[in-house]
Every structure is written in structure tokens, then in C-alpha cells.
Write a protein that holds these residues in place. Sequence first.
Motif, PDB file in Angstrom:
ATOM      1  N   ASP A 180      -7.736   1.249   5.439  1.00 60.96           N
ATOM      2  CA  ASP A 180      -7.084   2.136   6.402  1.00 60.96           C
ATOM      3  C   ASP A 180      -6.401   1.290   7.472  1.00 60.96           C
TER       4      ASP A 180
ATOM      5  N   ASP B 290       0.859  -1.179   0.000  1.00 64.04           N
ATOM      6  CA  ASP B 290       0.000   0.000   0.000  1.00 64.04           C
ATOM      7  C   ASP B 290       0.898   1.232   0.000  1.00 64.04           C
ATOM      8  N   PRO B 291       0.660   2.181  -0.911  1.00 60.32           N
ATOM      9  CA  PRO B 291       1.582   3.322  -1.023  1.00 60.32           C
ATOM     10  C   PRO B 291       1.581   4.235   0.188  1.00 60.32           C
ATOM     11  N   VAL B 292       0.517   4.188   1.000  1.00 58.87           N
ATOM     12  CA  VAL B 292       0.438   5.040   2.188  1.00 58.87           C
ATOM     13  C   VAL B 292       0.971   4.320   3.423  1.00 58.87           C
ATOM     14  N   HIS B 293       0.481   3.103   3.670  1.00 55.61           N
ATOM     15  CA  HIS B 293       0.758   2.430   4.931  1.00 55.61           C
ATOM     16  C   HIS B 293       2.032   1.587   4.920  1.00 55.61           C
TER      17      HIS B 293
ATOM     18  N   GLN C 261       2.742  -0.962  -7.721  1.00 55.43           N
ATOM     19  CA  GLN C 261       3.770  -0.361  -6.864  1.00 55.43           C
ATOM     20  C   GLN C 261       5.095  -1.116  -6.969  1.00 55.43           C
TER      21      GLN C 261
ATOM     22  N   SER D 286      -4.188   2.525   9.791  1.00 52.26           N
ATOM     23  CA  SER D 286      -3.589   3.394  10.795  1.00 52.26           C
ATOM     24  C   SER D 286      -3.645   2.772  12.187  1.00 52.26           C
TER      25      SER D 286
END
Length: 269
Positions: free
Chosen positions: A243, A97-100, A127, A245
Amino acid sequence: MSRRLLLSVAGMGLLSAAGCQLASHDGGDGAVPAGVLPSEPASPPGSSAPPAPPSSSAAASPASGPVPAQPRKVSNPLFSLAADDRLVALTLDDGPDPVHTPVVLSILEQYRLRATFFLIGENAARQPALVREIAARGHHIANHTWSHPDLRGIPDSTVRDELLRTSDLLGNTTGRTPTWFRAPGGDWSDASLRICAELGMRPMGWSVDPQDWARPGTSLITQRVLQTIGPGSIVLNHDGGGDRSQTIAALRTYLPVLLDEGYRFTAPK
């Protein structure tokens, strides 16, 4: 912070949630195999240097192509390491995942830990640089199918395509053919186990499932890991699929506690 104090804090306001019976999202029910897996334990905090990334001379480059995997004997999934000390394995599913994923990589580097990343092929295809970064940091890249289907309800030819496409992509991207496979949801089938072996991989399940995929809260994820982990545990977390987070916050909380208690982390070969 001691585990007892941490669990006491984490448990406040969660008594009703913690008392509920947990339905396994990614569960398995196979027997724990005997024998200790060859592994390279990560250095504990305070060691002189993090694990070194693989050198270009030690592994095939993506340009030259990965070494083809040799077929293996069909086996049941591995659900825990056969270890009599505090050696455990951390696994991350559903990325990259590019964010996490970059945040997870930063946490692992902070604590000098190696993990196994079970990547979804279609995510990895989007990715490739992140896939290479995971491998370059010394973590193991593993196969989690191309599109995350329930392998029990699709034809054998489709199962093969899901696994083969993913192994080919990961091998061509990193120069290393995956040696581990995990069925989505832990839903193994005879075909998936057979094809896994034919493609030179071994199946891996888990023994600690905090159900972080459901986002039950950072405190509950942390509590579930600390209450159920033991020598030889394989811990399931997720760095993709939504998500994450809460998972990231839980990793920041429980990893230093486990390290303080003498646990060592490995990425099984």
C-alpha cells in the motif's frame, strides 16, 4: 506553503518518532563519485509543455528489439549527483503496481517532472502496458532485479539471471535497454556490481531515504524528505511493494514545496 511552515505542521505529534534514529531500509555506504552526470532537467511548473515522449524514430521499437547494451567499467554505486545547484533526482522502486503507479505518473505529469522507475521484473511481466506507459511519458526505466532477492546470499549465476532476465524483459517491452541498476535493499555485492557493468548498466543508490516502504505516515515521509534533501540528492520512494497511499500523499505535499524553493528534477541518463 513554505517549508518551515510545512515542517512545523508535519512535526506536530511526531516529535518522538522524528527523534528516533532511522534504520536504513535501502541504505548504502559508498563514496559520492565526482563529476556531473549528463541529464535532461525537467521543465519547472508553468513551462509551456511537459517532456515529450520518445518518438518512434528516436528509439528502437519493441518489435525490432532493443539495442544491445555494451559492457561498462565496474564502478561503485552513485549516491548523489555532483551538482552545485538545486538539481535532484526522484526514483521510484518496486513497481510497476497497477493501482499506485498510474497515480504517481499522474502526479509527475501534473508537475512536469521526470523520474527513474526501478522495476521488478516479475511485476513488469504482469504489467507490460504499464511499463510502456512509464517509458512513453518520458521517464527512465531501470532494473531492480527479477524477484527482489538479497543479492549477497545467492550464487553469481543466480545474480546474473536476476539482472539479465529483467533487462531483457524491459528492453523487449519498451525497445530501450536499461542503463541503471539498483540492488534490492541497497545490498550490493561484488558480483552484482560486476554483472551490472557486464550488462551495460551503472549502479544507483540514493541519499534521501524517508523510509516510505514502512508506511510511517504521510507527515513523517514528507518531513524526512524536506529535512534531508539538498543539491544533488537522489530521493528514494516506492510505487510498488504494498500500500503506497502514504507515499502518494507525501509526493503531492512535498513536490510543490521543493519546486517553489527552486529545486529542479532530472532522470540521470
